[in-house]
Each structure stands twice: as C-alpha cells, then as structure tokens.
Write a protein that holds these residues in place. Structure first.
Motif, PDB file in Angstrom:
ATOM      1  N   GLN A 163       0.842  -1.143   0.110  1.00  0.00           N
ATOM      2  CA  GLN A 163      -0.151  -0.035   0.037  1.00  0.00           C
ATOM      3  C   GLN A 163       0.940   1.312   0.082  1.00  0.00           C
ATOM      4  O   GLN A 163       2.358   1.290   0.476  1.00  0.00           O
ATOM      5  CB  GLN A 163      -0.851   0.006   1.210  1.00  0.00           C
ATOM      6  N   ASP A 164       0.246   2.354  -0.549  1.00  0.00           N
ATOM      7  CA  ASP A 164       1.078   3.557  -0.292  1.00  0.00           C
ATOM      8  C   ASP A 164       0.980   4.219   0.750  1.00  0.00           C
ATOM      9  O   ASP A 164       0.391   5.470   0.868  1.00  0.00           O
ATOM     10  CB  ASP A 164       0.621   4.517  -1.441  1.00  0.00           C
ATOM     11  N   ALA A 165       1.691   3.709   1.688  1.00  0.00           N
ATOM     12  CA  ALA A 165       1.390   4.051   3.367  1.00  0.00           C
ATOM     13  C   ALA A 165       2.817   4.298   3.803  1.00  0.00           C
ATOM     14  O   ALA A 165       3.671   3.413   3.389  1.00  0.00           O
ATOM     15  CB  ALA A 165       0.501   3.163   4.083  1.00  0.00           C
ATOM     16  N   TRP A 166       2.957   5.195   4.661  1.00  0.00           N
ATOM     17  CA  TRP A 166       4.092   5.448   5.633  1.00  0.00           C
ATOM     18  C   TRP A 166       3.925   5.456   7.178  1.00  0.00           C
ATOM     19  O   TRP A 166       2.892   6.344   7.561  1.00  0.00           O
ATOM     20  CB  TRP A 166       4.700   6.629   5.119  1.00  0.00           C
ATOM     21  N   PHE A 167       4.533   4.738   7.842  1.00  0.00           N
ATOM     22  CA  PHE A 167       4.526   4.711   9.453  1.00  0.00           C
ATOM     23  C   PHE A 167       5.678   5.297   9.734  1.00  0.00           C
ATOM     24  O   PHE A 167       6.815   4.938   9.387  1.00  0.00           O
ATOM     25  CB  PHE A 167       4.061   3.380   9.956  1.00  0.00           C
ATOM     26  N   MET A 232       0.804   7.647  10.846  1.00  0.00           N
ATOM     27  CA  MET A 232       0.143   6.868   9.827  1.00  0.00           C
ATOM     28  C   MET A 232      -0.225   7.253   8.678  1.00  0.00           C
ATOM     29  O   MET A 232      -1.417   7.969   8.620  1.00  0.00           O
ATOM     30  CB  MET A 232      -0.847   5.672  10.366  1.00  0.00           C
ATOM     31  N   GLU A 233       0.537   7.652   7.721  1.00  0.00           N
ATOM     32  CA  GLU A 233       0.026   8.191   6.277  1.00  0.00           C
ATOM     33  C   GLU A 233      -0.575   7.008   5.261  1.00  0.00           C
ATOM     34  O   GLU A 233       0.074   6.213   4.964  1.00  0.00           O
ATOM     35  CB  GLU A 233       1.022   9.076   5.415  1.00  0.00           C
ATOM     36  N   VAL A 234      -1.945   7.320   5.132  1.00  0.00           N
ATOM     37  CA  VAL A 234      -2.459   6.359   4.135  1.00  0.00           C
ATOM     38  C   VAL A 234      -3.301   7.081   3.165  1.00  0.00           C
ATOM     39  O   VAL A 234      -3.640   8.128   3.394  1.00  0.00           O
ATOM     40  CB  VAL A 234      -3.390   5.410   4.935  1.00  0.00           C
ATOM     41  N   PRO A 235      -3.498   6.266   2.023  1.00  0.00           N
ATOM     42  CA  PRO A 235      -4.395   6.820   1.036  1.00  0.00           C
ATOM     43  C   PRO A 235      -5.869   7.136   1.661  1.00  0.00           C
ATOM     44  O   PRO A 235      -6.238   6.284   2.567  1.00  0.00           O
ATOM     45  CB  PRO A 235      -4.497   5.649  -0.072  1.00  0.00           C
ATOM     46  N   MET A 236      -6.526   7.981   1.156  1.00  0.00           N
ATOM     47  CA  MET A 236      -7.802   8.037   1.539  1.00  0.00           C
ATOM     48  C   MET A 236      -9.092   7.575   0.838  1.00  0.00           C
ATOM     49  O   MET A 236     -10.237   7.323   1.412  1.00  0.00           O
ATOM     50  CB  MET A 236      -8.283   9.804   1.599  1.00  0.00           C
ATOM     51  N   ARG A 237      -8.672   7.065  -0.403  1.00  0.00           N
ATOM     52  CA  ARG A 237      -9.561   6.114  -1.085  1.00  0.00           C
ATOM     53  C   ARG A 237      -8.646   5.281  -2.000  1.00  0.00           C
ATOM     54  O   ARG A 237      -7.611   5.369  -2.389  1.00  0.00           O
ATOM     55  CB  ARG A 237     -10.440   7.052  -1.683  1.00  0.00           C
TER      56      ARG A 237
END
Length: 237
Positions: A163-167, A232-237
């Motif tokens: 996923q395009d996520a950064w923790f 936690m940076e995550v896509p919103m959709r």
C-alpha cells in the motif's frame, strides 16, 4: 482547508475479555460505530493488552495489510508461511495476508502482560502471495525525530507493505517542533499519541488520543510535553 477528525482516548470502543483488554479506535468485533469505520484505508487500530500465556488461536486473514507494534512485552507469532517468531518492544511486524494466511499470536511471556498495537490497512493489490516481515528499530534513531518504520517499498530500514502508506515513530522531547510533509498527494495522516502530549495542526492531544488530517500537504507537529507518537500516512480512497 484541511479536514480533521479527532478521536479522544475515552471515546474508543472497549472490550475486556479477562485474558484480553482491548481498545478500538475504529469499529471492530462487537464495537460498531458507523461514523468510525476507518480513516481512509486505515481500517483497524486496536490497543491490545494480552494476559501472560494467553493469546489469539489460529485464525485466517485475507487481503489485508496487518502491522503489529509491541509497546511493552513480547508477542509470539506463528503462521501458515512457516514463520515462527517472537516480536519484542522496538520491533515492528508486518503481514501481507494477500490470497490467504492463517496465524496465531500469543503473549511471549508466562509472567508479564504484553501491550501491542494491531493495525489493519486495506491493500493496494488483491490476492498477492502472503508475506511476513519483521525488523528491530533503534530507539535512539527516533529521539526528537520521526523514524520511518513502514513504507510502500524497502526504503532504508523500513518494512514494506502492499500500500502507498508510511508509518513513523517519534520519541519527542518537550519543545520539539517539525513540519510533516505528505509523501503522496491525496493521502491523509492519522496521528496516535502513545504517551505524553502533542499539538498537531493546533489541536492538543494527550495519551491514546487520535487525530486524522486529510486534504493537506503538510502538518505542523509540536511536543507540548515529552511524547511518544505514531504517525500513519495512508491513502484516503
């Protein structure tokens, strides 16, 4: 203008099963709140305390990115990929459930409780081959700075997820200040205060408070007291 949602610690769902004392930021199991189903693609943020020698028996998951972060104590893990590990404080575990995986999680101690965060993020690609990852992160590398522990691909020491996520984790001294810049347009940032007090985008947050910010490109973070913080940076959709 950025959008904000604040979840105070005392408003979380709560379930105490004796062997498991769990707080749910988002709807989970018997806790259902239609206004708290997720923050973007961040679906679950559970703050679990498991009694000595107890745990979750073997159970299945599919198409979910699962991140476990022990805050105190150790967690014994076993899964259908053949992995058998113990995850300790200052370590992070990821599991891409993908096309299907079964696993069990038990307290790694027979005498001390374990407190860990269980986090679920919806995946980018469906039905990938299940995958396990675990790494230790030096606590000194997050003193008054943000230490990336999860990213979309292997970047430095970070574990990568589908996923395009950064923790990021931070051990921040009172007076610390930094502007967080989003890695990807359209992402949102969910901040969870593990301990202490912070001010994020002008909002004061205390221990176990959570706050989501979207439709922004930067966020100002200040430590109003010594604090431990998870971003936690995550896509919103």
């Amino acid at each position: 203008m950025s959008k904000k949602v604040i979840h105070r610690a005392h408003t979380r769902g709560h379930a105490n099963h004796g062997w498991l004392n769990s707080h749910h930021t988002f709807s989970f199991a018997s806790y259902y709140n239609p206004e708290r189903m997720s923050f973007g693609l961040l679906r679950v943020l559970n703050d679990d305390v498991v009694a000595p020698g107890m745990g979750f028996g073997t159970h299945p998951h599919g198409n979910m990115e699962i991140i476990s972060i022990p805050l105190k104590g150790s967690l014994a893990h076993r899964d259908s990929t053949g992995t058998q590990e113990v995850i300790r404080t200052n370590e992070v575990q990821i599991m891409s459930a993908g096309s299907g995986i079964t696993h069990s999680e038990y307290n790694g101690s027979s005498t001390e409780p374990v407190n860990f965060l269980q986090i679920w993020v919806f995946p980018k690609k469906q039905d990938i081959q299940p995958r396990y990852g675990q790494k230790a992160f030096k606590p000194e590398d997050r003193q008054n700075r943000l230490q990336t522990v999860v990213s979309p691909e292997e970047q430095g020491d970070a574990l990568w997820i589908n996923q395009d996520a950064w923790f990021s984790l931070g051990s921040l001294k009172e007076g610390f200040s930094e502007v967080y810049t989003f890695h990807k347009e359209g992402n949102g940032l969910y901040a969870f205060v593990l301990d202490g007090e912070v001010e994020i985008d002008g909002e004061k947050l205390g221990k176990r408070d959570g706050m989501g910010i979207s439709e922004a490109s930067t966020v100002e973070i200040k430590a109003s007291a010594d604090a431990e913080l998870l971003l936690m940076e995550v896509p919103m959709r």
